[in-house]
Design an enzyme around this catalytic site. Structure first.
Site, mmCIF file in Angstrom:
data_model
loop_
_atom_site.group_PDB
_atom_site.id
_atom_site.type_symbol
_atom_site.label_atom_id
_atom_site.label_comp_id
_atom_site.label_asym_id
_atom_site.label_seq_id
_atom_site.Cartn_x
_atom_site.Cartn_y
_atom_site.Cartn_z
ATOM 1 N N SER A 83 0.794 -1.216 0.075
ATOM 2 C CA SER A 83 0.168 0.058 -0.010
ATOM 3 C C SER A 83 0.887 1.434 -0.216
ATOM 4 O O SER A 83 1.962 1.326 0.585
ATOM 5 C CB SER A 83 -0.972 0.072 1.342
ATOM 6 O OG SER A 83 -1.510 1.205 1.526
ATOM 7 N N TYR A 103 -1.887 -0.867 10.821
ATOM 8 C CA TYR A 103 -1.905 -1.562 9.492
ATOM 9 C C TYR A 103 -1.000 -1.000 8.367
ATOM 10 O O TYR A 103 -0.396 -2.053 7.905
ATOM 11 C CB TYR A 103 -3.540 -0.744 8.934
ATOM 12 C CG TYR A 103 -3.715 -0.857 7.561
ATOM 13 C CD1 TYR A 103 -3.334 -0.179 6.750
ATOM 14 C CD2 TYR A 103 -3.794 -2.288 6.887
ATOM 15 C CE1 TYR A 103 -3.342 -0.252 5.283
ATOM 16 C CE2 TYR A 103 -3.950 -2.588 5.657
ATOM 17 C CZ TYR A 103 -3.489 -1.308 4.719
ATOM 18 O OH TYR A 103 -3.644 -1.524 3.302
ATOM 19 N N LYS A 108 2.084 -3.524 6.655
ATOM 20 C CA LYS A 108 2.522 -3.479 4.996
ATOM 21 C C LYS A 108 4.001 -3.241 4.934
ATOM 22 O O LYS A 108 4.779 -4.059 4.146
ATOM 23 C CB LYS A 108 1.913 -2.491 4.252
ATOM 24 C CG LYS A 108 0.223 -2.775 4.067
ATOM 25 C CD LYS A 108 -0.036 -4.240 3.404
ATOM 26 C CE LYS A 108 -1.430 -4.486 3.437
ATOM 27 N NZ LYS A 108 -1.781 -5.673 2.770
#
Ligand code: WQD
Length: 338
Positions: free
Chosen positions: A124, A149, A153
């Site tokens: 992302s 989150y 990644k």
């Protein structure tokens, strides 16, 4: 070639299953249905005309994943399965680290044991944080994550890179997504957010469908042309096609260790208000929205430079923001009608 698609009943995963099928691959879905439902399989059959093999497995369950690799001989893996709610990750960091990193490590271990060498990872643009220079290239330094989150990644990319260089034979790519939006033009599959959508477009289409009283635009006092945030909104079908191109790049590599990273975005930024205006114009509907306070943690502006994907993946976006918002609205009307 048989490709394992983890998270294949999810938003981007399901659209990638369609493109894999259409490119002549044999996708196999692994999903625990935590954030999706089996109805997606019906939509996939309506588009592809085939039943996509589906295994209800949690990708952190090593024994179950091993058993699947004994059953099916895979030529590659595309790993989408992960928790992805930014806000929830702040409240429940351990849940995110355990699931997102645990599933990755299980997959890499099992792939190694079964000699499966092609791996595409769903990363992302959140790894860039708020870039100083725009558009972002793959050489733009990653910034400390703004959420657990986002951190999963960034850490996942490092795990893959380190594993590839330690164990020759694995070929892997991390695709850094920007803002996936829209739905399949057939309206057979699309975004199915559970509960109150945190992302802009599903909330917007629910408001336009009367399921939400109005859309609140989170801040119009940013340093942008109209004061609202800028994002790189990419049609989910264009994003899905990038995964097919990524597999083709890996297949062309000699059997040795290979790792690379690609930005997968349109290369164009649009403000939230521009997206709203495009939605209203494309669909001939008036949206009820107001301007509210900023959402903490939001990046002010980010959009991709996708030259590297354009050249090395021989991929570029074909759909416009208008296409995305027309497809998103068609999908919303379909699921609202039920
Ligand atoms: C976009 C813009 C909001 C909702 C996140 C993750 C990213 C990826 C995509 C998972 C922002 C504004 C939003 C609303 C609004 N996640 N907005 N009103 O935050 O860019 O990216 O989702 O794969 O990794 O970081 O996406 O759609 O939430 O927000 O004004 O009701 O829309 O402020 O400027 P975001 P988003």
């Amino acid at each position: 070639m048989k490709i394992l698609v983890t998270g294949g009943t999810g938003f981007i995963g399901s659209h990638t299953v369609v493109e894999l099928q259409e490119a002549g691959y044999q996708p196999v879905i692994l999903d625990n249905l935590y954030n999706s439902n089996k109805e997606v399989l019906t939509g996939l059959k309506a588009i592809t005309g085939r039943d996509t093999p589906f295994y209800e497995i949690d990708s952190t369950d090593e024994a179950a994943v091993r058993k699947l690799f004994e059953t099916e001989k895979f030529d590659g893996v595309i790993h989408f399965a992960a928790y992805k709610a930014v806000g929830e990750s702040v409240a429940e960091p351990l849940k995110y680290y355990e699931n997102n990193l645990g599933s990755l490590i299980v997959l890499l271990k099992v792939m190694k044991d079964f000699g499966v060498s092609n791996f595409v990872f769903s990363s992302s643009c959140t790894v860039y944080g708020q870039p100083d220079v725009l558009p972002v290239t793959e050489d733009t330094p990653r910034q400390p994550a703004t959420s657990p989150y986002g951190n999963t990644k960034a850490i996942s990319e490092d795990i893959i890179r380190d594993h590839v260089y330690a164990k020759p034979g694995l070929k892997a790519l991390s695709l850094r997504y920007f803002n996936p939006v829209g739905a399949h033009p057939s309206a057979e599959i699309g975004e199915l957010p559970s509960g109150v959508p945190s992302n802009l477009v599903p909330y917007l289409t629910q408001a336009a469908a009367g399921l939400r009283e109005k859309l609140v635009v989170f801040g119009d006092d940013y340093d942008t042309p109209d004061g609202t945030c800028i994002r790189d909104f990419i049609h989910v079908v264009d994003l899905a096609k990038a995964h097919v191109k990524a597999l083709e790049l890996l297949n062309r590599q000699p059997e040795t260790n290979f790792y690379d990273v690609f930005n997968v975005g349109t290369g164009q930024g649009n403000t939230v208000l521009e997206l709203i205006e495009t939605f209203e114009r494309a669909n001939g509907v008036k949206l009820n929205y107001t301007i509210g306070p900023r959402r903490p943690g939001d990046v002010e502006k980010i959009w991709a430079q996708s030259d590297k994907a354009n050249s090395k993946l021989a991929w570029k976006t074909e759909k416009t923001l208008e296409d995305s918002l027309r497809d998103a609205w068609r999908w919303q009307q379909k699921i609202t009608k039920g």
